[in-house]
Design a protein around this motif. Sequence first.
Motif, PDB file in Angstrom:
ATOM      1  N   HIS A  75      48.948  -7.056 -20.328  1.00 39.58           N
ATOM      2  CA  HIS A  75      49.600  -7.087 -21.639  1.00 39.58           C
ATOM      3  C   HIS A  75      51.092  -7.303 -21.422  1.00 39.58           C
ATOM      4  O   HIS A  75      51.785  -6.422 -20.931  1.00 39.58           O
ATOM      5  CB  HIS A  75      49.373  -5.761 -22.392  1.00 39.58           C
ATOM      6  N   THR A  76      51.579  -8.489 -21.814  1.00 43.70           N
ATOM      7  CA  THR A  76      53.001  -8.776 -21.599  1.00 43.70           C
ATOM      8  C   THR A  76      53.829  -8.147 -22.701  1.00 43.70           C
ATOM      9  O   THR A  76      53.391  -8.011 -23.842  1.00 43.70           O
ATOM     10  CB  THR A  76      53.268 -10.286 -21.576  1.00 43.70           C
ATOM     11  N   LYS A  77      55.026  -7.783 -22.340  1.00 46.00           N
ATOM     12  CA  LYS A  77      55.965  -7.229 -23.307  1.00 46.00           C
ATOM     13  C   LYS A  77      56.754  -8.377 -23.933  1.00 46.00           C
ATOM     14  O   LYS A  77      56.808  -9.473 -23.400  1.00 46.00           O
ATOM     15  CB  LYS A  77      56.910  -6.254 -22.610  1.00 46.00           C
ATOM     16  N   ARG A  78      57.393  -8.132 -25.027  1.00 48.20           N
ATOM     17  CA  ARG A  78      58.130  -9.192 -25.716  1.00 48.20           C
ATOM     18  C   ARG A  78      59.311  -9.678 -24.897  1.00 48.20           C
ATOM     19  O   ARG A  78      59.637 -10.851 -24.919  1.00 48.20           O
ATOM     20  CB  ARG A  78      58.627  -8.681 -27.068  1.00 48.20           C
ATOM     21  N   HIS A  79      59.960  -8.812 -24.160  1.00 50.23           N
ATOM     22  CA  HIS A  79      61.148  -9.225 -23.427  1.00 50.23           C
ATOM     23  C   HIS A  79      60.815  -9.842 -22.068  1.00 50.23           C
ATOM     24  O   HIS A  79      61.704 -10.156 -21.307  1.00 50.23           O
ATOM     25  CB  HIS A  79      62.098  -8.036 -23.253  1.00 50.23           C
ATOM     26  N   ASP A  80      59.523 -10.061 -21.789  1.00 47.87           N
ATOM     27  CA  ASP A  80      59.140 -10.672 -20.519  1.00 47.87           C
ATOM     28  C   ASP A  80      59.109 -12.193 -20.597  1.00 47.87           C
ATOM     29  O   ASP A  80      58.441 -12.836 -19.805  1.00 47.87           O
ATOM     30  CB  ASP A  80      57.769 -10.164 -20.074  1.00 47.87           C
ATOM     31  N   GLU A  86      58.132 -17.740 -28.421  1.00 49.22           N
ATOM     32  CA  GLU A  86      57.595 -17.442 -29.751  1.00 49.22           C
ATOM     33  C   GLU A  86      58.557 -17.891 -30.846  1.00 49.22           C
ATOM     34  O   GLU A  86      58.156 -18.466 -31.853  1.00 49.22           O
ATOM     35  CB  GLU A  86      57.334 -15.939 -29.845  1.00 49.22           C
ATOM     36  N   GLN A  87      59.858 -17.654 -30.637  1.00 47.12           N
ATOM     37  CA  GLN A  87      60.847 -18.084 -31.623  1.00 47.12           C
ATOM     38  C   GLN A  87      60.915 -19.600 -31.706  1.00 47.12           C
ATOM     39  O   GLN A  87      61.093 -20.165 -32.791  1.00 47.12           O
ATOM     40  CB  GLN A  87      62.216 -17.509 -31.271  1.00 47.12           C
ATOM     41  N   ALA A  88      60.774 -20.287 -30.563  1.00 46.95           N
ATOM     42  CA  ALA A  88      60.812 -21.752 -30.569  1.00 46.95           C
ATOM     43  C   ALA A  88      59.623 -22.331 -31.334  1.00 46.95           C
ATOM     44  O   ALA A  88      59.773 -23.302 -32.087  1.00 46.95           O
ATOM     45  CB  ALA A  88      60.832 -22.277 -29.139  1.00 46.95           C
ATOM     46  N   LYS A  90      57.994 -20.816 -33.780  1.00 49.77           N
ATOM     47  CA  LYS A  90      58.235 -20.541 -35.200  1.00 49.77           C
ATOM     48  C   LYS A  90      59.246 -21.518 -35.779  1.00 49.77           C
ATOM     49  O   LYS A  90      59.116 -21.945 -36.928  1.00 49.77           O
ATOM     50  CB  LYS A  90      58.721 -19.105 -35.389  1.00 49.77           C
ATOM     51  N   ALA A  91      60.259 -21.886 -34.992  1.00 47.04           N
ATOM     52  CA  ALA A  91      61.269 -22.830 -35.468  1.00 47.04           C
ATOM     53  C   ALA A  91      60.665 -24.209 -35.676  1.00 47.04           C
ATOM     54  O   ALA A  91      61.021 -24.920 -36.626  1.00 47.04           O
ATOM     55  CB  ALA A  91      62.427 -22.899 -34.477  1.00 47.04           C
ATOM     56  N   LYS A  92      59.760 -24.616 -34.802  1.00 48.46           N
ATOM     57  CA  LYS A  92      59.108 -25.927 -34.961  1.00 48.46           C
ATOM     58  C   LYS A  92      58.250 -25.955 -36.221  1.00 48.46           C
ATOM     59  O   LYS A  92      58.215 -26.958 -36.933  1.00 48.46           O
ATOM     60  CB  LYS A  92      58.245 -26.239 -33.740  1.00 48.46           C
ATOM     61  N   LYS A  93      57.543 -24.850 -36.479  1.00 50.64           N
ATOM     62  CA  LYS A  93      56.730 -24.790 -37.693  1.00 50.64           C
ATOM     63  C   LYS A  93      57.607 -24.818 -38.942  1.00 50.64           C
ATOM     64  O   LYS A  93      57.294 -25.470 -39.929  1.00 50.64           O
ATOM     65  CB  LYS A  93      55.878 -23.523 -37.690  1.00 50.64           C
ATOM     66  N   ALA A  94      58.716 -24.099 -38.893  1.00 44.51           N
ATOM     67  CA  ALA A  94      59.603 -24.040 -40.048  1.00 44.51           C
ATOM     68  C   ALA A  94      60.358 -25.360 -40.227  1.00 44.51           C
ATOM     69  O   ALA A  94      60.737 -25.712 -41.345  1.00 44.51           O
ATOM     70  CB  ALA A  94      60.601 -22.902 -39.885  1.00 44.51           C
ATOM     71  N   ALA A  95      60.567 -26.106 -39.163  1.00 48.97           N
ATOM     72  CA  ALA A  95      61.298 -27.371 -39.267  1.00 48.97           C
ATOM     73  C   ALA A  95      60.516 -28.375 -40.101  1.00 48.97           C
ATOM     74  O   ALA A  95      61.106 -29.205 -40.815  1.00 48.97           O
ATOM     75  CB  ALA A  95      61.578 -27.933 -37.881  1.00 48.97           C
ATOM     76  N   GLY A  96      59.214 -28.344 -40.054  1.00 45.68           N
ATOM     77  CA  GLY A  96      58.404 -29.252 -40.858  1.00 45.68           C
ATOM     78  C   GLY A  96      58.538 -28.964 -42.338  1.00 45.68           C
ATOM     79  O   GLY A  96      58.532 -29.870 -43.174  1.00 45.68           O
ATOM     80  N   LYS A  97      58.688 -27.726 -42.711  1.00 43.68           N
ATOM     81  CA  LYS A  97      58.822 -27.354 -44.116  1.00 43.68           C
ATOM     82  C   LYS A  97      60.183 -27.735 -44.677  1.00 43.68           C
ATOM     83  O   LYS A  97      60.313 -28.181 -45.804  1.00 43.68           O
ATOM     84  CB  LYS A  97      58.636 -25.843 -44.294  1.00 43.68           C
ATOM     85  N   PHE A  98      61.213 -27.526 -43.877  1.00 42.90           N
ATOM     86  CA  PHE A  98      62.573 -27.687 -44.371  1.00 42.90           C
ATOM     87  C   PHE A  98      63.267 -28.928 -43.803  1.00 42.90           C
ATOM     88  O   PHE A  98      64.481 -28.990 -43.760  1.00 42.90           O
ATOM     89  CB  PHE A  98      63.396 -26.440 -44.021  1.00 42.90           C
ATOM     90  N   ALA A  99      62.489 -29.903 -43.374  1.00 41.84           N
ATOM     91  CA  ALA A  99      63.099 -31.117 -42.831  1.00 41.84           C
ATOM     92  C   ALA A  99      63.765 -31.896 -43.969  1.00 41.84           C
ATOM     93  O   ALA A  99      63.323 -31.886 -45.118  1.00 41.84           O
ATOM     94  CB  ALA A  99      62.045 -31.980 -42.151  1.00 41.84           C
ATOM     95  N   SER A 100      64.837 -32.558 -43.644  1.00 39.04           N
ATOM     96  CA  SER A 100      65.541 -33.328 -44.688  1.00 39.04           C
ATOM     97  C   SER A 100      64.731 -34.575 -45.025  1.00 39.04           C
ATOM     98  O   SER A 100      64.112 -35.198 -44.168  1.00 39.04           O
ATOM     99  CB  SER A 100      66.933 -33.724 -44.203  1.00 39.04           C
ATOM    100  N   ALA A 101      64.761 -34.927 -46.274  1.00 37.47           N
ATOM    101  CA  ALA A 101      63.995 -36.083 -46.742  1.00 37.47           C
ATOM    102  C   ALA A 101      64.688 -37.366 -46.305  1.00 37.47           C
ATOM    103  O   ALA A 101      65.908 -37.417 -46.113  1.00 37.47           O
ATOM    104  CB  ALA A 101      63.868 -36.041 -48.260  1.00 37.47           C
ATOM    105  N   LEU A 102      63.882 -38.419 -46.147  1.00 39.73           N
ATOM    106  CA  LEU A 102      64.452 -39.706 -45.774  1.00 39.73           C
ATOM    107  C   LEU A 102      65.245 -40.282 -46.948  1.00 39.73           C
ATOM    108  O   LEU A 102      64.882 -40.107 -48.105  1.00 39.73           O
ATOM    109  CB  LEU A 102      63.333 -40.672 -45.380  1.00 39.73           C
ATOM    110  N   PRO A 103      66.325 -40.990 -46.666  1.00 39.78           N
ATOM    111  CA  PRO A 103      67.095 -41.580 -47.763  1.00 39.78           C
ATOM    112  C   PRO A 103      66.285 -42.712 -48.418  1.00 39.78           C
ATOM    113  O   PRO A 103      65.437 -43.321 -47.773  1.00 39.78           O
ATOM    114  CB  PRO A 103      68.347 -42.115 -47.085  1.00 39.78           C
ATOM    115  N   PRO A 104      66.558 -42.980 -49.689  1.00 39.02           N
ATOM    116  CA  PRO A 104      65.786 -44.028 -50.368  1.00 39.02           C
ATOM    117  C   PRO A 104      66.084 -45.401 -49.761  1.00 39.02           C
ATOM    118  O   PRO A 104      67.187 -45.682 -49.312  1.00 39.02           O
ATOM    119  CB  PRO A 104      66.281 -43.951 -51.816  1.00 39.02           C
TER     120      PRO A 104
END
Length: 111
Positions: A75-80, A86-88, A90-104
């Motif tokens: 069982h690994t600890k979080r600081h190992d 894990e944060q990276a 989560k950031a990739k998943k969140a980047a898809g939601k909040f990505a900037s839209a393409l210009p027209p």
Amino acid sequence: MAGVKGRSGGARPGAGRKPKKRVDGDVASTKQKKPVPIQQGEKDMLELLQDIALGKTEATSLQVRAAIAAVQYTHTKRHDGGKKDEQAEKAKKAAGKFASALPPKLVVNNR
């Protein structure tokens, strides 16, 4: 006696702690009984430690130390190192939601 050679020290008769007496008059032994290892079967080390902490099972100190050493590999600890990965993720998943839209696209008619 002071000043006499060979008689300037040593243990005094009757000095020191007195031995403990049992009811039957024998001197009480200071050795404790050796705990008997208990068979735990195929149990996860974390579950074993939790059972020992809750008082469900009795284990020797050697068994507890071995379980603590083994649980660190299963069982690994979080600081190992898992925290940044894990944060990276989560950031990739969140980047898809909040990505900037393409210009027209500007369509130019060259007539």
